[in-house]
Design an enzyme around this catalytic site. Sequence first.
Site, PDB file in Angstrom:
ATOM      1  N   LYS A   1       0.791  -1.285   0.206  1.00  0.00           N
ATOM      2  CA  LYS A   1      -0.012  -0.033  -0.027  1.00  0.00           C
ATOM      3  C   LYS A   1       0.734   1.481  -0.003  1.00  0.00           C
ATOM      4  O   LYS A   1       0.264   2.227  -0.345  1.00  0.00           O
ATOM      5  CB  LYS A   1      -0.813  -0.047   1.355  1.00  0.00           C
ATOM      6  CG  LYS A   1      -1.958  -1.279   1.546  1.00  0.00           C
ATOM      7  CD  LYS A   1      -2.465  -1.231   3.148  1.00  0.00           C
ATOM      8  CE  LYS A   1      -2.472  -2.455   3.622  1.00  0.00           C
ATOM      9  NZ  LYS A   1      -3.085  -2.519   4.784  1.00  0.00           N
TER      10      LYS A   1
ATOM     11  N   ASP B   1      14.741  -0.750   0.784  1.00  0.00           N
ATOM     12  CA  ASP B   1      15.745  -1.084   2.100  1.00  0.00           C
ATOM     13  C   ASP B   1      16.723  -2.091   1.667  1.00  0.00           C
ATOM     14  O   ASP B   1      17.836  -1.747   1.289  1.00  0.00           O
ATOM     15  CB  ASP B   1      14.755  -1.297   3.034  1.00  0.00           C
ATOM     16  CG  ASP B   1      15.468  -1.392   4.566  1.00  0.00           C
ATOM     17  OD1 ASP B   1      16.583  -0.845   4.729  1.00  0.00           O
ATOM     18  OD2 ASP B   1      14.813  -1.840   5.526  1.00  0.00           O
TER      19      ASP B   1
HETATM   20  P1  IMP Z   1      12.870  -4.216   1.254  1.00  0.00           P
HETATM   21  O1  IMP Z   1      13.876  -3.179   0.120  1.00  0.00           O
HETATM   22  O2  IMP Z   1      12.591  -5.806   0.503  1.00  0.00           O
HETATM   23  O3  IMP Z   1      13.440  -4.438   2.641  1.00  0.00           O
HETATM   24  O4  IMP Z   1      11.404  -3.885   1.519  1.00  0.00           O
HETATM   25  C1  IMP Z   1      11.075  -2.621   1.341  1.00  0.00           C
HETATM   26  C2  IMP Z   1       9.977  -2.477   2.003  1.00  0.00           C
HETATM   27  O5  IMP Z   1      10.126  -2.536   3.469  1.00  0.00           O
HETATM   28  C3  IMP Z   1       9.189  -1.255   1.840  1.00  0.00           C
HETATM   29  O6  IMP Z   1       8.362  -1.287   0.515  1.00  0.00           O
HETATM   30  C4  IMP Z   1       8.455  -0.669   3.064  1.00  0.00           C
HETATM   31  O7  IMP Z   1       7.421  -1.485   2.781  1.00  0.00           O
HETATM   32  C5  IMP Z   1       9.415  -1.495   3.911  1.00  0.00           C
HETATM   33  N1  IMP Z   1      10.067  -0.525   4.700  1.00  0.00           N
HETATM   34  C6  IMP Z   1      11.526  -0.704   4.580  1.00  0.00           C
HETATM   35  N2  IMP Z   1      12.184   0.503   5.361  1.00  0.00           N
HETATM   36  C7  IMP Z   1      10.890   1.066   5.872  1.00  0.00           C
HETATM   37  C8  IMP Z   1      10.897   2.057   6.664  1.00  0.00           C
HETATM   38  O8  IMP Z   1      12.001   2.903   7.083  1.00  0.00           O
HETATM   39  N3  IMP Z   1       9.675   2.746   7.155  1.00  0.00           N
HETATM   40  C9  IMP Z   1       8.733   1.933   6.719  1.00  0.00           C
HETATM   41  N4  IMP Z   1       8.732   0.979   5.899  1.00  0.00           N
HETATM   42  C10 IMP Z   1       9.848   0.464   5.533  1.00  0.00           C
END
Ligand code: IMP
Length: 178
Positions: A42, A101
């Site tokens: 979302k 992230d």
């Molecule tokens: P990743 O890159 O696979 O770790 O996933 C990224 C997802 O993790 C993003 O789409 C967010 O939903 C969530 N996420 C990562 N860091 C944050 C943060 O600092 N705040 C809120 N959601 C985060």
Amino acid sequence: MNNDIEKIILSEDDIKNICVKLGKQITNDYKDTLPIFVGLLKGCAPFAMELFKNITIPCELDFMAVSSYYMANSTGNVYIKKDLDRDISNRDIILVEDIVDTGATLKTITEMLKARGCKSIEVVTLLDKPEGRKVCFTPKYIGATVPNEFIVGFGLDYNELYRNLPYVGILKKEIYTR
Ligand code: IMP
Ligand code: MG
């Protein structure tokens, strides 16, 4: 809600300006291609809408909802909760994400959509948190780089809250450590 924010990173105006800039760049790069913007729900919702206003070429919009599982020794196990409405074979795809992230989610989805035969796939993210990276992944279009802190607002949540803040900020540590 505002009292739970340690520091504002992007104001409403900053976000508007970022979307104008990214919109121009993408509009220019995708002339005559009829791309499909795919928002990852979302968190992408407010950003996707603000960006979409600044895309001035014909294009389509679709959404996916996924959740990621992180297990020991393996990143990027993604479960699809809502899939795309249409076939993407031979189409140019632009994934719209709130924040990158670890990079695991996007790397997995990118590979999944490539396997479905899209012509090209790139990522536009409002925020990039490079210090959080666990897999090698570099989004093509980045709104802003953020520190390795917990970020909320403009779509980003903590326990489903704060998505409706009109700005992006660092959440106070006391909120998620108590
Ligand atoms: P990743 O890159 O696979 O770790 O996933 C990224 C997802 O993790 C993003 O789409 C967010 O939903 C969530 N996420 C990562 N860091 C944050 C943060 O600092 N705040 C809120 N959601 C985060
Ligand atoms: Mg997300």
